[in-house]
Each structure stands twice: as structure tokens, then as C-alpha cells.
Design an enzyme around this catalytic site. Sequence first.
Site, PDB file in Angstrom:
ATOM      1  N   GLN A  17      66.987  66.119 -26.806  1.00  0.00           N
ATOM      2  CA  GLN A  17      66.959  65.122 -27.884  1.00  0.00           C
ATOM      3  C   GLN A  17      65.661  65.261 -28.668  1.00  0.00           C
ATOM      4  O   GLN A  17      64.594  65.462 -28.077  1.00  0.00           O
ATOM      5  CB  GLN A  17      67.083  63.714 -27.285  1.00  0.00           C
ATOM      6  CG  GLN A  17      67.172  62.601 -28.311  1.00  0.00           C
ATOM      7  CD  GLN A  17      65.820  61.956 -28.602  1.00  0.00           C
ATOM      8  OE1 GLN A  17      64.960  61.913 -27.743  1.00  0.00           O
ATOM      9  NE2 GLN A  17      65.640  61.479 -29.811  1.00  0.00           N
ATOM     10  N   HIS A 119      71.366  53.133 -29.297  1.00  0.00           N
ATOM     11  CA  HIS A 119      70.194  53.318 -28.433  1.00  0.00           C
ATOM     12  C   HIS A 119      70.093  52.199 -27.395  1.00  0.00           C
ATOM     13  O   HIS A 119      69.003  51.736 -27.072  1.00  0.00           O
ATOM     14  CB  HIS A 119      68.918  53.426 -29.266  1.00  0.00           C
ATOM     15  CG  HIS A 119      69.011  54.499 -30.292  1.00  0.00           C
ATOM     16  ND1 HIS A 119      68.698  55.815 -30.041  1.00  0.00           N
ATOM     17  CD2 HIS A 119      69.457  54.453 -31.566  1.00  0.00           C
ATOM     18  CE1 HIS A 119      68.935  56.532 -31.115  1.00  0.00           C
ATOM     19  NE2 HIS A 119      69.396  55.740 -32.057  1.00  0.00           N
ATOM     20  N   ASP A 153      77.150  56.476 -26.342  1.00  0.00           N
ATOM     21  CA  ASP A 153      76.349  55.835 -25.290  1.00  0.00           C
ATOM     22  C   ASP A 153      75.864  54.474 -25.760  1.00  0.00           C
ATOM     23  O   ASP A 153      75.906  54.155 -26.941  1.00  0.00           O
ATOM     24  CB  ASP A 153      75.206  56.731 -24.793  1.00  0.00           C
ATOM     25  CG  ASP A 153      73.999  56.778 -25.727  1.00  0.00           C
ATOM     26  OD1 ASP A 153      73.966  56.037 -26.724  1.00  0.00           O
ATOM     27  OD2 ASP A 153      73.077  57.559 -25.445  1.00  0.00           O
ATOM     28  N   GLY A 154      75.455  53.684 -24.773  1.00  0.00           N
ATOM     29  CA  GLY A 154      74.967  52.334 -25.062  1.00  0.00           C
ATOM     30  C   GLY A 154      75.849  51.302 -24.378  1.00  0.00           C
ATOM     31  O   GLY A 154      77.000  51.120 -24.752  1.00  0.00           O
ATOM     32  N   GLY A 155      75.330  50.690 -23.325  1.00  0.00           N
ATOM     33  CA  GLY A 155      76.057  49.614 -22.663  1.00  0.00           C
ATOM     34  C   GLY A 155      77.186  50.080 -21.762  1.00  0.00           C
ATOM     35  O   GLY A 155      77.968  49.259 -21.285  1.00  0.00           O
ATOM     36  N   VAL A 156      77.276  51.379 -21.502  1.00  0.00           N
ATOM     37  CA  VAL A 156      78.304  51.853 -20.565  1.00  0.00           C
ATOM     38  C   VAL A 156      77.810  51.540 -19.153  1.00  0.00           C
ATOM     39  O   VAL A 156      76.767  52.049 -18.727  1.00  0.00           O
ATOM     40  CB  VAL A 156      78.544  53.372 -20.730  1.00  0.00           C
ATOM     41  CG1 VAL A 156      79.533  53.878 -19.677  1.00  0.00           C
ATOM     42  CG2 VAL A 156      79.029  53.682 -22.134  1.00  0.00           C
ATOM     43  N   GLY A 176      72.119  55.509 -20.014  1.00  0.00           N
ATOM     44  CA  GLY A 176      70.666  55.606 -20.029  1.00  0.00           C
ATOM     45  C   GLY A 176      70.037  54.813 -18.904  1.00  0.00           C
ATOM     46  O   GLY A 176      69.675  55.346 -17.842  1.00  0.00           O
ATOM     47  N   ARG A 177      69.974  53.491 -19.093  1.00  0.00           N
ATOM     48  CA  ARG A 177      69.243  52.674 -18.125  1.00  0.00           C
ATOM     49  C   ARG A 177      69.814  52.666 -16.716  1.00  0.00           C
ATOM     50  O   ARG A 177      69.035  52.606 -15.749  1.00  0.00           O
ATOM     51  CB  ARG A 177      69.055  51.256 -18.680  1.00  0.00           C
ATOM     52  CG  ARG A 177      67.921  51.221 -19.681  1.00  0.00           C
ATOM     53  CD  ARG A 177      67.961  50.012 -20.548  1.00  0.00           C
ATOM     54  NE  ARG A 177      69.135  50.043 -21.378  1.00  0.00           N
ATOM     55  CZ  ARG A 177      69.329  49.229 -22.405  1.00  0.00           C
ATOM     56  NH1 ARG A 177      68.431  48.330 -22.708  1.00  0.00           N
ATOM     57  NH2 ARG A 177      70.423  49.322 -23.129  1.00  0.00           N
TER      58      ARG A 177
HETATM   59  C1  LIG Z   1      62.980  53.586 -22.087  1.00  0.00           C
HETATM   60  C2  LIG Z   1      63.961  54.196 -23.056  1.00  0.00           C
HETATM   61  C3  LIG Z   1      63.505  55.120 -23.994  1.00  0.00           C
HETATM   62  C4  LIG Z   1      64.391  55.666 -24.928  1.00  0.00           C
HETATM   63  N1  LIG Z   1      63.929  56.571 -25.843  1.00  0.00           N
HETATM   64  C5  LIG Z   1      64.780  57.112 -26.738  1.00  0.00           C
HETATM   65  C6  LIG Z   1      64.324  58.057 -27.689  1.00  0.00           C
HETATM   66  O1  LIG Z   1      63.150  58.422 -27.730  1.00  0.00           O
HETATM   67  N2  LIG Z   1      65.225  58.572 -28.557  1.00  0.00           N
HETATM   68  C7  LIG Z   1      66.562  58.204 -28.521  1.00  0.00           C
HETATM   69  O2  LIG Z   1      67.365  58.716 -29.322  1.00  0.00           O
HETATM   70  N3  LIG Z   1      67.012  57.308 -27.641  1.00  0.00           N
HETATM   71  C8  LIG Z   1      66.160  56.764 -26.752  1.00  0.00           C
HETATM   72  N4  LIG Z   1      66.624  55.848 -25.842  1.00  0.00           N
HETATM   73  C9  LIG Z   1      68.038  55.485 -25.862  1.00  0.00           C
HETATM   74  C10 LIG Z   1      68.804  56.333 -24.862  1.00  0.00           C
HETATM   75  O3  LIG Z   1      68.731  57.700 -25.187  1.00  0.00           O
HETATM   76  C11 LIG Z   1      70.282  55.944 -24.838  1.00  0.00           C
HETATM   77  O4  LIG Z   1      70.832  56.051 -26.147  1.00  0.00           O
HETATM   78  C12 LIG Z   1      70.475  54.517 -24.335  1.00  0.00           C
HETATM   79  O5  LIG Z   1      69.598  54.239 -23.268  1.00  0.00           O
HETATM   80  C13 LIG Z   1      71.905  54.336 -23.887  1.00  0.00           C
HETATM   81  O6  LIG Z   1      72.130  52.987 -23.607  1.00  0.00           O
HETATM   82  P1  LIG Z   1      72.139  52.362 -22.115  1.00  0.00           P
HETATM   83  O7  LIG Z   1      70.713  52.378 -21.657  1.00  0.00           O
HETATM   84  O8  LIG Z   1      72.675  50.996 -22.356  1.00  0.00           O
HETATM   85  O9  LIG Z   1      73.036  53.223 -21.273  1.00  0.00           O
HETATM   86  C14 LIG Z   1      65.753  55.292 -24.912  1.00  0.00           C
HETATM   87  C15 LIG Z   1      66.211  54.380 -23.934  1.00  0.00           C
HETATM   88  C16 LIG Z   1      65.332  53.828 -23.030  1.00  0.00           C
HETATM   89  C17 LIG Z   1      65.877  52.827 -22.017  1.00  0.00           C
END
Ligand SMILES: Cc1cc2nc3c(=O)[nH]c(=O)nc-3n(C[C@H](O)[C@H](O)[C@H](O)COP(=O)(O)O)c2cc1C
Length: 233
Positions: A17, A119, A153-156, A176-177
Site C-alpha cells: 500500500q 479505511h 475492507d472496513g468493518g468486516v 484490518g483491526r
Molecule cells: C492503525 C491503522 C493504520 C492505518 N493506516 C492506513 C494507511 O496508512 N493507509 C491506508 O490506506 N489505510 C490505513 N488503514 C486502514 C486499513 O488499511 C484498512 O482499510 C482498515 O483497517 C480496514 O477496516 P477494519 O479495520 O475495520 O477491518 C489503517 C488502519 C489502522 C487501524
Amino acid sequence: MRILHTAAQDGQVIWQQVSLMNLDEEPLLDLFAKIEDAGYKAIVLTVDSAGDRTAYRSRRLLPDTSISRDPRYTFMTWDYYKELQAMTPLPIILKGIQTVEDAQMAIKVGAPAIFLSNHGGRSLDGSPSPMEIAWEIYQEDPDIFKKIEVYADGGVRYGTDVMKLLALGVRAVGLGRPFMYANLYGTAGISRVISLLEREVTSAGANLGLSDIRDIDVSYVSPRSSDKIQFNS
Ligand SMILES: Cc1cc2nc3c(=O)[nH]c(=O)nc-3n(C[C@H](O)[C@H](O)[C@H](O)COP(=O)(O)O)c2cc1C
């Protein structure tokens, strides 16, 4: 970057990324060359998030670590995307697509794939979840899912979230989280998340009467209201 790739298993496909912020650190061509040399198979370019991240909850608990976004973000245009894509043989996947119109534009400029993402809600509170975006795309222009690879992605959080997105036409989902938090327990935590998800996806598939996840399609879901989707069983 190289360390991560070295840790990959045989056959594991890894993407890198990037945000335009990386420009602060090194020229783009050098960055792309490093990604290519390290063996990554695609670049995932964050195309939204022009402002500072908001990360509402952590800001209340932790010192403010926000960083002003590179002003060049304001120059993120479709033409600029085409320029970037011409700089590398790797496919550049657009991350942060949140409307059907932008998905259509991505196809028009020849993007290989898009990532529906807000995100994880960390950038702009109230921005649509990938489920809502996928549903909007399905309602307004379902062929998009056939014309371009769509990821989300997001909230899965549960296997059923995975299944609903796949049913609408999404090819793959990201988490992600859940993995970040599980990583507090190291490999055991990560393995646990994977096995929980595997079990949830398998049992949801069985309850839907699917013998192969590749057979899931939109007939398995229907809207309960404009923003909620339920399974047909
Ligand atoms: C601590 C943290 C840092 C992140 N940094 C970036 C980033 O630098 N660039 C980006 O595109 N997404 C970033 N994200 C978003 C993740 O890539 C991803 O899209 C997101 O966590 C997915 O959602 P979820 O956490 O609900 O699964 C970040 C997420 C977290 C939790």
C-alpha cells in the site's frame, strides 16, 4: 518492505500500500522500483483521505500524532492516476473508492482493480461502509463487478460479512483491526482469527446450501432496508 516480503510463504501474493505522502520520503520512481524489486505483485494506492486522519477514539486517549497530508493529494486526478500507472509494470489498485461514479471512472481509465474502503471509518466519520458502497454499485451498475475486480475492507468482522460482500460481487475482502488486535497474542492470536473466520464462512455457506463458495451470488441476499442486507434462506 523487503523484510515483509521475505516473510511471505511460498506462493503467497503480497501487495504494497502506498499513499502520496510517501513522496515526502523518496521520489516515486525509486519507491515503485523498490516495490517491484522486493517482489510485490501489486501497488495499492490510497486515493482518498486528503485530510488528516481522524481516528476519533484514539485521539481522546493518546497524544495527537496527526500529520498534515501532503498538499499534492489535492492533485489526485484520474489523469494523475494514469501517469502513475505508466511508471510501473505492477498493477496499481485504487483504494478508497466510495461511489458508483468513481468505480465507473476507474474502469474508464483502465484500472485493474478497485478497493471499496472507508479505511475502517478512521478517515471520515459517517463515510459509507464497503457493504453500503457495494450495495449501491449493485443497484446502479451491477456490471461493474464483472468489468473490474472489486475488493472491499472496513468493518468486516464475521464470516457473514464476508459472504454478503462476496454475494454482491466483491472478489475478496480485507480485515484490518481484527488482525492488529489479535496480534497482541502473536501467532496464536492470528491463527485464532483465521480459524474463527474460516468456521464462520463455512457454516454460513452450509446454512445457505452452498457447496462451493465460488457459487455464491446476489440471489443469496436481499435488502431489508436501503442500507441493510439479509440472507435469503
Ligand atoms: C492503525 C491503522 C493504520 C492505518 N493506516 C492506513 C494507511 O496508512 N493507509 C491506508 O490506506 N489505510 C490505513 N488503514 C486502514 C486499513 O488499511 C484498512 O482499510 C482498515 O483497517 C480496514 O477496516 P477494519 O479495520 O475495520 O477491518 C489503517 C488502519 C489502522 C487501524
